[in-house]
Write a protein that holds these residues in place. Structure first.
Motif, PDB file in Angstrom:
ATOM      1  N   ASP A 158     -81.562 -67.160  89.331  1.00 51.40           N
ATOM      2  CA  ASP A 158     -81.302 -66.007  88.460  1.00 51.40           C
ATOM      3  C   ASP A 158     -79.835 -65.598  88.535  1.00 51.40           C
ATOM      4  N   ALA A 159     -79.264 -65.663  89.744  1.00 45.53           N
ATOM      5  CA  ALA A 159     -77.850 -65.317  89.906  1.00 45.53           C
ATOM      6  C   ALA A 159     -76.954 -66.325  89.184  1.00 45.53           C
ATOM      7  N   LEU A 160     -77.304 -67.614  89.317  1.00 41.89           N
ATOM      8  CA  LEU A 160     -76.536 -68.641  88.598  1.00 41.89           C
ATOM      9  C   LEU A 160     -76.647 -68.452  87.096  1.00 41.89           C
ATOM     10  N   ALA A 161     -77.857 -68.154  86.618  1.00 41.17           N
ATOM     11  CA  ALA A 161     -78.060 -67.943  85.179  1.00 41.17           C
ATOM     12  C   ALA A 161     -77.260 -66.749  84.690  1.00 41.17           C
ATOM     13  N   ALA A 162     -77.155 -65.706  85.525  1.00 40.30           N
ATOM     14  CA  ALA A 162     -76.380 -64.519  85.143  1.00 40.30           C
ATOM     15  C   ALA A 162     -74.912 -64.873  84.962  1.00 40.30           C
ATOM     16  N   GLU A 163     -74.372 -65.717  85.854  1.00 45.41           N
ATOM     17  CA  GLU A 163     -72.971 -66.118  85.699  1.00 45.41           C
ATOM     18  C   GLU A 163     -72.795 -66.976  84.442  1.00 45.41           C
ATOM     19  N   VAL A 164     -73.745 -67.873  84.190  1.00 45.05           N
ATOM     20  CA  VAL A 164     -73.652 -68.706  82.987  1.00 45.05           C
ATOM     21  C   VAL A 164     -73.680 -67.833  81.734  1.00 45.05           C
ATOM     22  N   ASP A 165     -74.521 -66.803  81.732  1.00 45.03           N
ATOM     23  CA  ASP A 165     -74.584 -65.892  80.580  1.00 45.03           C
ATOM     24  C   ASP A 165     -73.249 -65.183  80.373  1.00 45.03           C
ATOM     25  N   THR A 166     -72.626 -64.763  81.496  1.00 46.17           N
ATOM     26  CA  THR A 166     -71.316 -64.115  81.394  1.00 46.17           C
ATOM     27  C   THR A 166     -70.279 -65.088  80.848  1.00 46.17           C
ATOM     28  N   ARG A 167     -70.311 -66.305  81.356  1.00 48.05           N
ATOM     29  CA  ARG A 167     -69.386 -67.328  80.873  1.00 48.05           C
ATOM     30  C   ARG A 167     -69.654 -67.677  79.410  1.00 48.05           C
ATOM     31  N   LEU A 168     -70.908 -67.588  79.013  1.00 42.10           N
ATOM     32  CA  LEU A 168     -71.261 -67.857  77.620  1.00 42.10           C
ATOM     33  C   LEU A 168     -70.604 -66.835  76.698  1.00 42.10           C
ATOM     34  N   ASP A 169     -70.636 -65.565  77.081  1.00 39.62           N
ATOM     35  CA  ASP A 169     -69.959 -64.528  76.293  1.00 39.62           C
ATOM     36  C   ASP A 169     -68.451 -64.783  76.249  1.00 39.62           C
ATOM     37  N   GLU A 170     -67.912 -65.185  77.395  1.00 39.11           N
ATOM     38  CA  GLU A 170     -66.472 -65.484  77.454  1.00 39.11           C
ATOM     39  C   GLU A 170     -66.130 -66.653  76.539  1.00 39.11           C
ATOM     40  N   LEU A 171     -66.981 -67.685  76.558  1.00 40.40           N
ATOM     41  CA  LEU A 171     -66.742 -68.850  75.708  1.00 40.40           C
ATOM     42  C   LEU A 171     -66.784 -68.479  74.234  1.00 40.40           C
ATOM     43  N   LEU A 172     -67.739 -67.629  73.855  1.00 40.35           N
ATOM     44  CA  LEU A 172     -67.835 -67.192  72.455  1.00 40.35           C
ATOM     45  C   LEU A 172     -66.556 -66.481  72.029  1.00 40.35           C
ATOM     46  N   ASN A 173     -66.005 -65.649  72.912  1.00 43.03           N
ATOM     47  CA  ASN A 173     -64.746 -64.961  72.599  1.00 43.03           C
ATOM     48  C   ASN A 173     -63.591 -65.949  72.457  1.00 43.03           C
ATOM     49  N   LEU A 174     -63.551 -66.967  73.313  1.00 39.08           N
ATOM     50  CA  LEU A 174     -62.483 -67.960  73.236  1.00 39.08           C
ATOM     51  C   LEU A 174     -62.559 -68.753  71.934  1.00 39.08           C
ATOM     52  N   LEU A 175     -63.772 -69.095  71.522  1.00 41.19           N
ATOM     53  CA  LEU A 175     -63.928 -69.863  70.284  1.00 41.19           C
ATOM     54  C   LEU A 175     -63.580 -69.026  69.057  1.00 41.19           C
ATOM     55  N   ASN A 176     -63.563 -67.714  69.228  1.00 40.71           N
ATOM     56  CA  ASN A 176     -63.163 -66.815  68.137  1.00 40.71           C
ATOM     57  C   ASN A 176     -61.745 -66.291  68.350  1.00 40.71           C
ATOM     58  N   SER A 177     -60.905 -67.073  69.039  1.00 40.03           N
ATOM     59  CA  SER A 177     -59.518 -66.669  69.297  1.00 40.03           C
ATOM     60  C   SER A 177     -58.732 -66.570  67.996  1.00 40.03           C
ATOM     61  N   GLN A 178     -57.725 -65.689  68.005  1.00 38.77           N
ATOM     62  CA  GLN A 178     -56.864 -65.490  66.844  1.00 38.77           C
ATOM     63  C   GLN A 178     -55.415 -65.784  67.217  1.00 38.77           C
ATOM     64  N   ASN A 179     -54.639 -66.165  66.214  1.00 39.99           N
ATOM     65  CA  ASN A 179     -53.211 -66.381  66.454  1.00 39.99           C
ATOM     66  C   ASN A 179     -52.435 -65.098  66.192  1.00 39.99           C
ATOM     67  N   ALA A 180     -51.092 -65.185  66.211  1.00 40.72           N
ATOM     68  CA  ALA A 180     -50.253 -63.989  66.071  1.00 40.72           C
ATOM     69  C   ALA A 180     -50.420 -63.324  64.709  1.00 40.72           C
ATOM     70  N   ASN A 181     -50.857 -64.097  63.701  1.00 42.29           N
ATOM     71  CA  ASN A 181     -51.048 -63.535  62.360  1.00 42.29           C
ATOM     72  C   ASN A 181     -52.432 -62.924  62.173  1.00 42.29           C
ATOM     73  N   GLY A 182     -53.273 -62.998  63.199  1.00 43.37           N
ATOM     74  CA  GLY A 182     -54.626 -62.462  63.083  1.00 43.37           C
ATOM     75  C   GLY A 182     -55.619 -63.434  62.496  1.00 43.37           C
ATOM     76  N   ASP A 183     -55.210 -64.704  62.253  1.00 46.87           N
ATOM     77  CA  ASP A 183     -56.119 -65.715  61.716  1.00 46.87           C
ATOM     78  C   ASP A 183     -56.911 -66.341  62.866  1.00 46.87           C
TER      79      ASP A 183
END
Length: 533
Positions: A109-134
């Motif tokens: 359960d503890a490992l799964a909790a870290e994976v879930d946190t990393r999953l949210d982090e990964l989603l944010n990274l895949l939605n990264s924007q450049n300096a123009n906001g694109d």
């Protein structure tokens, strides 16, 4: 020859104006430092100067484009580096999770909790924007988030497969972005897998969601692969007591996999080696009025007829745009004999009717979905035993197709996006209960996860290598523009820049000429008869 005073004044005025104009022109050259002020000064040089000036303006714009492309690539490389580091951490967790003999449920359960946190982090990274906001990984659709969803509802890629190109030289363009689909979605899966999503036409508010799902019996799923499934919610009165229920069909053929199953939101659904969950409140469909072709509805029924080989006969049946051929290959002495031949597995009739959704009993043919049913291609003998005009065309007119309710799709795939890989890994650890079955299942999931992570890292490394090549192209093109600019400015200087020594000497001469003209005019204007008296 007599020269009038007016002529004397005109000649003097023109001479002084010409001398003054040439001197002013030379002064402008000295003040601007340019030899060619107008095309009239040097038509050939003026044309070349315009061309070189345009070339310098283009080089300046190309430099700006190079800076823009470089900034975009730097942002992309930074995001991919972060994704690579994150996947490396998940890889470490997967190796740790492989110790199924020693780890407990709470530790998983503890490992799964870290994976879930990393999953949210990964989603944010895949939605990264450049300096123009694109959005970096959105393809041409850079104005909206390319990735959306959750582990509970599945993940969707909302961008496209386009790459944004920037022109950095006359005949050179370079990709300044990469599609998130190529990078993070179209990743080779270690084994055949599924992709789940809800229909955009669903009417439930808020919409129902389907989990990312998982393959729990690879052998069973491989037998079904590459076919897809559709879960459709039926009318409530399809079951007793009335309530939410669903039917699962093959997407291309419409063949029923399971029918009229009671629905309990959030409960696991297992079919063809696949497990998934549907949550929310689906909108039910509307019941169909079955279509029928009853025996004897178009004529008298006459028995017996022997269709035993080699006398067997065939006729066609058409339902929902699909036409198949059925075979009569036995003695028909009553309706029961006919029904038995229609439901026989030996002649293939049973499978054909099942795929078409047709049932045959002592009363005749029936299609529960309400789709029209047409019989044809037969003979007079078939007319006699059915009481239908099978030798022509016998079409039902009493069916009313039902209206499907909300739907979700389970597509077979040999690819798996990185978000789903993490979500399924976490889900497998949450299902661990210490039993031998769950240990075996988790062991297999760990192996698949490690393989899929390796494939995702390979995809990232491939694009990272391409980024390096693009950086080199940008750098070499920037150096080329610098060299070209130096040569162009040198040539432009020779054509346009003023020789100050020559211009100063010329100005002195023009000033002397103007002064002489002025002095001469004064003396000539004083020549008259009265001044000599």
């Amino acid at each position: 020859m007599r020269i009038s005073s007016l002529q004397i004044f005109n000649i003097a005025n023109k001479s002084m104006s010409d001398a003054s104009r040439e001197m002013v022109h030379t002064q402008e050259q000295l003040s601007t430092g340019a030899r060619v002020l107008t095309p009239a000064d040097d038509p050939v040089a003026s044309t070349k100067i315009m061309q070189l000036t345009t070339d310098l303006a283009n080089i300046d714009q190309y430099r700006k484009n190079i800076d823009l492309a470089e900034n975009n690539l730097v942002a992309e490389e930074s995001a991919m580096t972060s994704v690579g580091n994150l996947l490396q951490r998940i890889q470490e967790l997967a190796v740790q999770a492989g110790n199924t003999a020693t780890l407990s449920e709470s530790e998983y359960d503890a490992l799964a909790a870290e994976v879930d946190t990393r999953l949210d982090e990964l989603l944010n990274l895949l939605n990264s924007q450049n300096a123009n906001g694109d959005y970096i990984f959105g393809g041409y659709k850079s104005g909206q988030e390319p990735f959306s969803g959750t582990a509970a509802s599945g993940f969707r890629y909302n961008g496209d497969e386009g790459q944004q190109y920037v022109k950095i030289a006359n005949n050179t363009t370079i990709a300044a972005s990469d599609s998130g689909k190529e990078l993070f979605v179209d990743v080779e899966s270690a084994e055949n897998t599924i992709h789940t999503y809800a229909s955009s036409a669903n009417k439930s508010v808020p919409g129902i969601a389907i989990s990312v799902g998982e393959v729990i019996d690879q052998e069973a799923f491989d037998e079904f692969y590459p076919r897809d499934m559709v879960v459709t919610f039926n009318s409530d009165n399809q079951i007793s007591p009335a309530g939410k229920n669903y039917t699962i069909t093959e997407r291309t053929t419409g063949r029923i996999v399971v029918a009229n199953q009671p629905f309990i939101g959030g409960n696991d659904i297992e079919v063809n080696g696949v497990r998934f969950r549907i949550t929310g409140h689906p909108v039910s469909g509307e019941a169909a009025l079955p279509s029928t072709r009853n025996f004897g509805s178009q004529g008298a029924v006459v028995y017996p007829y022997d269709f035993s080989p080699p006398a067997n006969e065939t006729f066609t049946i058409r339902v929902g745009g699909r036409t198949e051929t059925l075979t009569l290959d036995g003695l028909v002495t009553n309706a029961a004999d006919f029904v038995a031949l229609m439901n026989s597995t030996g002649n293939g009739n049973a499978q054909i009717l099942a795929e078409l959704g047709v049932t045959v009993d002592a009363t005749g043919f029936k299609v529960a979905s309400g789709a029209p049913i047409t019989l044809g291609g037969g003979s007079g003998n078939l007319n006699a035993v059915t009481g239908l005009t099978v030798d022509g065309s016998s079409t039902s007119a009493d069916g009313v197709p039902g209206k499907p309710g909300d739907r979700v799709f389970i597509d077979s795939s040999n690819k798996q996006d990185v978000l789903t890989t993490l979500a399924r890994f976490s889900e497998a650890m949450k299902h661990f209960d210490g039993s031998d079955e769950s240990r075996e299942s988790l062991d297999k999931m760990v192996g698949v996860t490690l393989d899929n992570l390796k494939n995702a890292q390979t995809s990232i490394l491939d694009v990272t290598a391409k980024l390096g090549a693009r950086y080199n192209t940008l750098e070499s093109t920037r150096d080329l523009h610098l060299d070209t600019e130096l040569v162009t400015r040198d040539v432009l200087g020779e054509l346009r820049d003023l020789d100050y020594a020559e211009a100063t000497t010329r100005l002195s001469a023009q000033s002397m000429i103007l002064q002489a003209a002025q002095s001469t005019f004064i003396r000539v204007s004083q020549l008259n008869l009265f001044s000599q008296l």
